[in-house]
Design an enzyme around this catalytic site. Structure first.
Site, short mmCIF file in Angstrom:
data_model
loop_
_atom_site.label_atom_id
_atom_site.label_comp_id
_atom_site.label_asym_id
_atom_site.label_seq_id
_atom_site.Cartn_x
_atom_site.Cartn_y
_atom_site.Cartn_z
N TRP A 1 7.62 27.56 77.69
CA TRP A 1 6.75 28.68 78.01
C TRP A 1 7.63 29.83 78.49
O TRP A 1 8.51 29.65 79.34
CB TRP A 1 5.77 28.24 79.10
N ASP B 1 4.97 20.73 84.97
CA ASP B 1 4.05 21.86 84.77
C ASP B 1 2.85 21.26 84.04
O ASP B 1 2.97 20.81 82.90
CB ASP B 1 4.73 22.93 83.90
N LYS C 1 -7.24 26.55 82.09
CA LYS C 1 -7.73 26.09 80.78
C LYS C 1 -8.83 25.06 80.92
O LYS C 1 -9.85 25.15 80.26
CB LYS C 1 -6.62 25.43 79.97
#
Lengths: 413, 405
Positions: B133, B215, B251
């Site tokens: 990311w 993460d 999300k």
């Protein structure tokens, strides 16, 4: 014995003084106890006062099917930043017209201070690696210095601000200290309702200071945590910013909407940058964007939506202005009542400043020993330096508080 | 004063123009779920709980504690580690409510830079996957780390995990290095290690005394199962690792705008944990003072109310199932068209993103000639696929692969 751990080298950080104080208060079982060191605006019932308007708008937002849960832009909701920029500087501000103002929504007031400081560290005075000096008032909000350091400022200095004897701003000492500040220092200045003393500069003082700032090439970083709550009028409370903008000065400002909208948990803050030239605006914006990405990526939306809705609707705006005036007037009323009680008791010392100031905070002038006495013997909990949040004083506890202050000053401790 | 202007590149995720519909451009940062109508989706359970909260007169409106809403921190950590986690029972797990996953990474990074590996050690290497990311680098650099390195991850030829390279890089990492691991649904490749592979990774990390910083932005959203998506994190904890896990609820709750995150800290014992949390308080205090209440309340109420928790799991499964369906259909269509190459990776990968394996020339063709937008790396956002556009997309990919080499 602790087992080996990746965290073994970590020392315990002693409890934050504010946290310790609150814990002591919570453990105190005395029926007359009063916590005068809180950060929120309390109503007559001793509870947080939520503006009915805020309540109404939140419900509106909650039931609006068109409002989604999408990511906001990194720099915040544009309708929010635009309106709070107008609120701070006045819609017709030359700086706004000339497109030299950048507004960034932040996570609360401290978020604005943090982001502003990070920005300065990276692009201010770029001929050298810049890590200060940044000047803060003596005294100031206890987290301010820590936040500056966390942002990488190694050189934090204090300028004399509170005159404990006269109980006003020590203008000559302030000026003296800033006249000796190295060029290009950044100076944090409370625009109104100074936390924690409540002592503010007069318009004359601000004008005189502007000259010093200009001649020493000092950059003002205004703190405006409760616009409207000091003088009852948001435009008046923002006068120093508007005056400095009109003089063509460049400055930053950290704003909060916690108190003026009862949006504490929502963390609504804003960083304002008034630049000298429009040509650097986009560059500064891109830097801010990059920094935000490593701090919190994007701010939260609910609080900003409430503020933007209120400020963007004439009827709500008028209602809000009324409400703010009410909040400020209550502060003044409490101050008057406290002053009267103290006088009636024959309390020694100067107390005029109580009603010469505005806003939540006020410095009683009590020393450390007297503050300890109040906590131990009278179950009154004050901020460091003997300062108080006046909204914690109400009809129920006014007598007790006044009497306690009288006792602190007259008893053999 | 010298300023340099850097304008963030606006990159497009998969989107489509058909019948002169407007383009919606997504920045690289707006990885968000879309329904089959290509619309954002407010989870039904979220709407319900929002109403509960706004009508609750008993709620206090004060600042949250510095480390966040207690019931949120607790329930969020439970979600990551499992209700029955021994580490939780042994009281050596703590949570710090943060501003989304980014905020959790930030607080964790700031803590590690100050107190990990000999105190204030900015020279400790931090390893991120290649690719990763795009914000991982920035967060650790801004926290003060001076030595950001990469470990091999994606193998373009096999369109899968570069396990050999990954393990070798870990073997060669200096002891005590910090390794940033994607708990599931690797961003941007969509390729996760299998359970066997995770075991091998953990093995090396234990031997080399490497610190796992997970993460976890897609728990539940990836496979539809909270447990499955947390397997790696829970495995590491069961192997006795101390870990950080940066959790995001953006999300899996669709709460992108309320910035709900939690940094779960697992320490060897309660005493170490307490010291870590005491230092994190200061880090939080000097970054955002105290975290926002709305999202945390929403999540906490949902996770701690049995009916709402079940409803939420159902909503999450709905999102995950749609993405899994699109993956299955895309692969089937490409195979049906006889598109050259193998396409198994489309369904082997998981989560929002997929590394298609398309090369930059093929990507350019797709964008320019077919108006199908994806990243130059060949990454597509599976949420951009719908039942209405999947045929067109499959055909376009087919054309790209057969026309351009």
């Amino acid at each position: 014995m602790t087992t080996h751990s990746a965290f073994i080298d970590t020392p315990t950080l002693p409890l934050n003084p504010e946290t310790k104080l609150l814990a002591a208060f919570k453990n105190d079982t005395h029926p007359d106890k009063v916590y005068l060191a809180g950060r929120e605006y309390l109503g007559e019932d001793g509870q947080i006062s939520v503006l009915p308007l805020t309540w109404k708008i939140k419900q509106q937002i909650g039931s609006d099917p068109t409002l989604g849960t999408e990511y906001p832009p990194g720099l915040g909701l544009p309708e929010f930043t635009r309106r709070v920029t107008d609120l701070a500087l006045g819609k017709d501000s030359q700086a706004i017209v000339e497109n030299r103002v950048l507004g960034v929504q932040t996570v609360g007031f401290m978020g604005a201070v943090r982001l502003g400081t990070e920005l300065l560290r990276r692009w201010y005075n770029r001929s050298v690696a810049w890590s200060g000096p940044v000047y803060v008032a003596l005294p100031c909000h206890d987290s301010l210095v820590d936040t500056l350091k966390a942002a990488g400022i190694l050189d934090v200095r204090q300028y004399r601000y509170w005159n404990a004897e006269q109980r006003v701003v020590s203008m000559d000492k302030l000026t003296e200290d800033l006249e000796q500040a190295p060029e290009h220092s950044v100076v944090m200045l409370s625009a109104s309702a100074h936390c924690p003393t409540g002592a503010d500069l007069s318009q004359q003082d601000w004008s005189a200071l502007a000259e010093v700032m200009a001649s020493r090439k000092l950059l003002p970083f205004f703190l405006l945590p409760a616009q409207g709550l000091c003088l009852g009028d948001p435009d008046q409370d923002a006068w120093p910013l508007r005056h400095y903008a009109s003089l063509g000065l460049e400055f930053l400002c950290a704003q909060s909407f916690s108190h003026s909208f009862s949006l504490y948990g929502e963390r609504v803050g804003h960083l304002l940058l008034v630049l000298k030239q429009n040509s650097v605006l986009l560059a500064v914006q891109s830097q801010a964007d990059s920094l935000v990405r490593s701090l919190w990526a994007r701010p939260t939306v609910l609080g900003a939506r409430v503020v933007a809705t209120v400020l963007g609707n004439p009827a709500y705006l008028a209602e809000w202005r009324d409400a703010i005036r009410g909040l400020a007037e209550r502060c003044l009323l409490i101050r008057e009542q406290l002053l009267e009680k103290l006088r009636l008791l024959g309390t020694p010392g100067r107390w005029d400043h109580l009603t010469q100031q505005g806003g939540l905070y006020c410095c009683t002038g009590l020393n450390a020993e007297q503050v300890r006495f109040l906590a131990r013997k009278r179950h009154l909990y004050l901020l460091p330096d003997g300062c108080v949040n006046v909204t914690a004083i109400n009809r129920q506890n006014l007598e007790y508080v006044a009497e306690s202050i009288y006792l602190a000053l007259t008893s053999a401790l | 004063m010298i300023f340099f202007a850097r304008f963030p590149a606006i990159a497009y995720c998969l989107l489509i123009i058909s019948n002169a519909q407007a383009i919606f451009k997504w920045t690289t940062h707006s990885a968000a779920y879309r329904t089959d109508d290509c619309q954002p989706w407010v989870l039904p359970v979220v709407k319900k709980v929002e109403k509960i909260i706004v009508e609750d007169q008993s709620l206090n409106h004060e600042y949250l504690p510095i480390l966040g809403l207690p019931e949120f921190r607790c329930s969020a950590s439970k979600i990551a580690l499992g209700e029955e986690s021994p580490a939780i029972k042994e009281k050596r797990v703590g949570g710090v409510q943060c501003l989304g996953g980014t905020g959790a990474l930030k607080v964790g990074a700031e803590y590690l830079r100050r107190w990990y590996n000999g105190n204030n050690n900015t020279g400790t290497p931090v390893y991120v996957s290649t690719p990763t990311w795009e914000n991982h680098n920035g967060v650790f650099v801004d926290a003060g780390f001076q030595d950001i390195r990469t470990y091999r991850y994606w193998e373009p030829e096999k369109r899968g995990l570069a396990l050999g390279g990954f393990l070798a890089d870990l073997e060669n990492a200096p002891e005590r290095s910090i390794i940033v691991l994607h708990a599931c649904a690797h961003n941007p490749t969509g390729t996760d290690p299998t359970q066997q592979e995770w075991m091998q990774i953990a093995d090396v990390m234990k031997r080399r005394s490497l610190f796992p910083f997970f993460d976890s932005a897609y728990q539940g959203f990836a496979s539809g199962s909270l447990e499955k998506d947390a397997w790696a994190v829970r495995y590491f904890v069961s192997q006795g690792f101390e870990i950080f896990c940066a959790q995001s609820f953006s999300k899996n709750f669709g709460l992108y705008n309320e910035r709900v995150g939690n940094l779960t800290v697992v320490a060897n014992d309660g005493e170490n944990l307490a010291r870590v949390l005491s230092q994190m308080e200061k880090i939080v205090r000097t970054t955002w003072s105290n975290p926002p209440s709305q999202g945390a309340r929403l999540v906490a109420v949902t996770l701690t109310t049995p009916e709402l928790f079940e409803e939420w799991k159902g909503n999450v499964k709905t999102m995950a199932d749609r993405v899994l369906l699109m993956r299955a259909q895309l692969k089937a269509k490409l195979q049906g068209l006889g598109t050259p190459g193998t396409w198994d990776h489309i369904t082997q990968q998981i989560g929002m993103f997929s590394f298609t394996g398309l090369n930059p020339k093929q990507v350019e063709f797709l964008i320019k000639e077919k108006h199908v937008y994806l990243m130059a790396s060949g990454r597509i956002n599976m949420c951009g696929l719908t039942s209405k556009n999947i045929d067109y997309v499959a055909e376009s990919i087919h054309e790209a692969v057969t026309k351009i080499q």
